[in-house]
Design an enzyme around this catalytic site. Structure first.
Site, PDB file in Angstrom:
ATOM      1  N   CYS B 165       0.803  -1.211   0.000  1.00  0.00           N
ATOM      2  CA  CYS B 165       0.000   0.000   0.000  1.00  0.00           C
ATOM      3  C   CYS B 165       0.841   1.269   0.000  1.00  0.00           C
ATOM      4  O   CYS B 165       0.309   2.380   0.033  1.00  0.00           O
ATOM      5  CB  CYS B 165      -0.956  -0.036   1.179  1.00  0.00           C
ATOM      6  SG  CYS B 165      -1.897  -1.574   1.155  1.00  0.00           S
ATOM      7  N   HIS B 305      -2.375   8.169   5.984  1.00  0.00           N
ATOM      8  CA  HIS B 305      -2.630   6.858   5.377  1.00  0.00           C
ATOM      9  C   HIS B 305      -3.871   6.236   6.021  1.00  0.00           C
ATOM     10  O   HIS B 305      -4.690   5.623   5.330  1.00  0.00           O
ATOM     11  CB  HIS B 305      -1.410   5.960   5.584  1.00  0.00           C
ATOM     12  CG  HIS B 305      -1.480   4.668   4.839  1.00  0.00           C
ATOM     13  ND1 HIS B 305      -1.518   4.601   3.463  1.00  0.00           N
ATOM     14  CD2 HIS B 305      -1.524   3.368   5.272  1.00  0.00           C
ATOM     15  CE1 HIS B 305      -1.578   3.329   3.089  1.00  0.00           C
ATOM     16  NE2 HIS B 305      -1.584   2.569   4.158  1.00  0.00           N
ATOM     17  N   GLU B 316       0.321   5.333  13.251  1.00  0.00           N
ATOM     18  CA  GLU B 316       0.533   6.484  12.379  1.00  0.00           C
ATOM     19  C   GLU B 316       0.330   7.797  13.147  1.00  0.00           C
ATOM     20  O   GLU B 316       1.113   8.747  12.974  1.00  0.00           O
ATOM     21  CB  GLU B 316      -0.416   6.446  11.184  1.00  0.00           C
ATOM     22  CG  GLU B 316      -0.191   7.652  10.256  1.00  0.00           C
ATOM     23  CD  GLU B 316      -1.100   7.654   9.038  1.00  0.00           C
ATOM     24  OE1 GLU B 316      -2.027   6.829   8.978  1.00  0.00           O
ATOM     25  OE2 GLU B 316      -0.865   8.504   8.157  1.00  0.00           O
ATOM     26  N   LYS B 334      -9.538   8.069   3.278  1.00  0.00           N
ATOM     27  CA  LYS B 334     -10.025   6.697   3.077  1.00  0.00           C
ATOM     28  C   LYS B 334     -11.382   6.490   3.745  1.00  0.00           C
ATOM     29  O   LYS B 334     -12.072   5.514   3.456  1.00  0.00           O
ATOM     30  CB  LYS B 334      -9.023   5.685   3.630  1.00  0.00           C
ATOM     31  CG  LYS B 334      -7.758   5.552   2.775  1.00  0.00           C
ATOM     32  CD  LYS B 334      -6.881   4.402   3.256  1.00  0.00           C
ATOM     33  CE  LYS B 334      -5.579   4.309   2.470  1.00  0.00           C
ATOM     34  NZ  LYS B 334      -4.596   5.330   2.872  1.00  0.00           N
ATOM     35  N   HIS B 339      -9.859   1.917   0.768  1.00  0.00           N
ATOM     36  CA  HIS B 339      -8.406   1.783   0.670  1.00  0.00           C
ATOM     37  C   HIS B 339      -8.031   1.257  -0.704  1.00  0.00           C
ATOM     38  O   HIS B 339      -8.289   0.088  -1.020  1.00  0.00           O
ATOM     39  CB  HIS B 339      -7.916   0.846   1.770  1.00  0.00           C
ATOM     40  CG  HIS B 339      -6.427   0.792   1.907  1.00  0.00           C
ATOM     41  ND1 HIS B 339      -5.576   1.472   1.065  1.00  0.00           N
ATOM     42  CD2 HIS B 339      -5.640   0.124   2.793  1.00  0.00           C
ATOM     43  CE1 HIS B 339      -4.324   1.227   1.420  1.00  0.00           C
ATOM     44  NE2 HIS B 339      -4.340   0.411   2.455  1.00  0.00           N
ATOM     45  N   PHE B 401       2.115  -3.353   3.930  1.00  0.00           N
ATOM     46  CA  PHE B 401       2.521  -4.643   4.468  1.00  0.00           C
ATOM     47  C   PHE B 401       3.927  -4.946   3.955  1.00  0.00           C
ATOM     48  O   PHE B 401       4.208  -4.809   2.763  1.00  0.00           O
ATOM     49  CB  PHE B 401       1.576  -5.753   3.997  1.00  0.00           C
ATOM     50  CG  PHE B 401       0.215  -5.740   4.634  1.00  0.00           C
ATOM     51  CD1 PHE B 401      -0.021  -5.070   5.823  1.00  0.00           C
ATOM     52  CD2 PHE B 401      -0.843  -6.431   4.049  1.00  0.00           C
ATOM     53  CE1 PHE B 401      -1.275  -5.088   6.415  1.00  0.00           C
ATOM     54  CE2 PHE B 401      -2.106  -6.449   4.634  1.00  0.00           C
ATOM     55  CZ  PHE B 401      -2.324  -5.769   5.818  1.00  0.00           C
TER      56      PHE B 401
END
Lengths: 81, 413
Positions: B165, B305, B316, B334, B339, B401
């Site tokens: 991502c 994010h 985050e 988002k 996402h 990831f």
């Protein structure tokens, strides 16, 4: 057994579906690569579609010799049935 | 002849998203607070714990001709739609830049999964001779970059960062590097994703990463909210055209923003879980700000994010709190787009640039009850409605990831 005209029409339909060729442009003297912008991967798709439509399998070594729409029409005519 | 400078600017923007088929309609829907999330109604979803998705607002077939549609995976189709919009916006075709000086960097998280899975069905049902000759070019992860390269006639190089991502943001950083190093004069960068299919859905659900708020689609993506329970899988693409500032000025190009800096780090912590204090994320944010020649105080807005997962959002928030501070206006778009995985960093950079242009920070939807995490509590997260503010620099961060952390900084043109 389909007539020559029917084979040409059927090939035209396949070319339109696979490669976006206008059916009227799919005339016997046209070269797949030079005139109709059909690449080698699309030729593989055309061979599969020809087998579905006309029951004629085109082996790879034969496919390599098919340069024009007319070549394909003759091959189908000779090998059908 | 003028000496090229390292300043890089953004001269084109493009996007196709769950909120709109282009940049303007997407931005309008975002500011209007509309949600792109819906519940899947197909039969296959019945046994799935997570049934929500953010599908494209506009199908790529509305833009691309039938033959191109046949030969491109959906992830490539949306990449081309977004890139062509950006290319038109930048007037790239009239730029006079030689193809040998045009590059593409386009990332994806998952790549051509739909093609892989569809062709596997054909293999199982009809045998190997029926598998499409376009299978490999459609499923390879560099396929979207290559398709964009053909669309814009790029001959300086076509590259495909794959960092889950963070891929979209990594593409932007890579494009900046290419221009700074003089390896190209114009770079189309971006990210794409289109993998709404039972297998990816089942895989993400098995990780317990997706929201199961199936009865309430529009409120399911809830970044920073106490009630968040996972992300919503979205599809789409976004693209930016980058070039050096002097070249853009010389050709009279419209400049959206300056791409002032970028940086990336890796967590070195876990294959999937974020570092709980966002240590690697904070390092990426700090390095991007320094790369831009700015200080934390300059960053007026962060497009976070924030995917709406329990662990990710607090990590985050801690990173933003530590690396920037609490003066900056944070938003998590988002909450409305879902996402977009490999497209997320590119899309959210487009949003950050538009926020900079309009001096307007979109609100984080569905943020009713702030998480108790001290960093979340301390940050100024915009909610309710979009907030007018005065700021000259914005930051977008993206994480993937694998422990990938990316941050990019834009300043006013």
């Amino acid at each position: 057994m389909p007539s020559t005209a029917e084979i040409q029409a059927g090939l035209g339909e396949i070319l339109e579906e696979v490669a976006g060729v206008t059916p009227a442009d799919a005339t016997p003297e046209k070269s797949f690569t030079d005139d109709l912008d059909v690449d080698s991967l699309s030729m593989v798709e055309i061979a599969t579609a020809v087998e579905d439509k006309f029951g004629v399998a085109i082996p790879d070594d034969e496919l390599a010799n098919i340069k024009t729409v007319g070549d394909a029409m003759s091959y189908i005519e000779k090998n059908q049935g | 002849m003028s000496t090229p400078t390292a300043d890089v600017v953004v001269t084109g923007l493009g996007a196709t998203t769950p909120l709109g088929g282009d940049v303007a309609s997407t931005w309008e829907a975002l500011l209007a607070g509309r949600s792109g999330v819906s519940r899947i109604t197909d039969d296959w979803v019945k046994e799935f714990p997570a049934q929500l998705v953010a599908r494209l607002a506009s199908e790529p077939g509305e833009t691309l001709d039938r033959v191109r549609m046949r030969r491109l995976d959906r992830s490539q189709q949306v990449a081309v739609v977004a890139a062509e919009e950006a290319w038109r916006d930048a007037a790239g075709a009239d730029s006079g830049v030689a193809p040998e000086r045009i590059a593409v960097v386009f990332g994806t998280g998952i790549g051509g999964a739909l093609t892989l899975l569809d062709q596997d069905d054909i293999l199982e049902e009809k045998g190997p001779k029926r598998v499409s000759p376009f299978t490999i070019p459609m499923l390879m992860p560099n396929g979207p970059a290559a398709a964009v390269g053909l669309a814009v006639g790029a001959k300086a190089g076509v590259h495909a960062p794959v960092s889950a991502c963070a891929s979209g943001a990594e593409a932007i950083r890579w494009g900046l590097d290419l221009l700074r190093l003089g390896r190209a004069d114009m770079v189309v960068v971006g990210g794409t994703e289109a993998c709404v299919h039972p297998l990816p859905m089942a895989g993400f659900a098995a990780m317990r990463a997706m929201s199961t708020r199936n009865d309430d689609p529009e409120h399911a993506s809830r970044p920073f909210d106490k009630g968040r329970d996972g992300f919503i899988l979205g599809e789409g693409a976004a693209a930016l055209v980058l070039e050096r500032a002097d070249a853009a000025r010389a050709r009279g190009a419209k400049v959206h923003a300056v791409l002032a800096g970028a940086a990336g780090t890796s967590d070195g912590y876990d294959l999937v879980a974020p570092h709980p204090e966002g240590e690697g994320a904070a390092r990426a944010i700090g390095a991007a700000i320094r790369d831009a020649g700015l200080t934390a105080a300059d960053i007026g807005h962060v497009n976070a994010h924030a995917t709406s997962t329990p662990l990710g959002d607090t990590a985050e928030a801690t990173a933003i709190h530590d690396a920037i501070g609490d003066h900056t206006l944070v938003t998590a778009t988002k909450s409305q787009t879902g996402h977009l995985l490999g497209a997320a960093g590119a899309l959210e950079s487009v949003f950050a640039i538009l926020a900079l242009r309009d001096q307007l920070v979109p609100a984080t939807a569905n943020l009713d009850d702030l998480d108790d995490n001290p960093a979340v509590q301390a940050l100024d997260i915009v909610r309710g409605e979009a907030r007018k503010a005065t700021f000259d620099a914005v930051l977008n961060d993206s994480f993937g990831f694998g422990g990938h952390n990316m941050a990019v900084v834009f300043t006013k043109a």
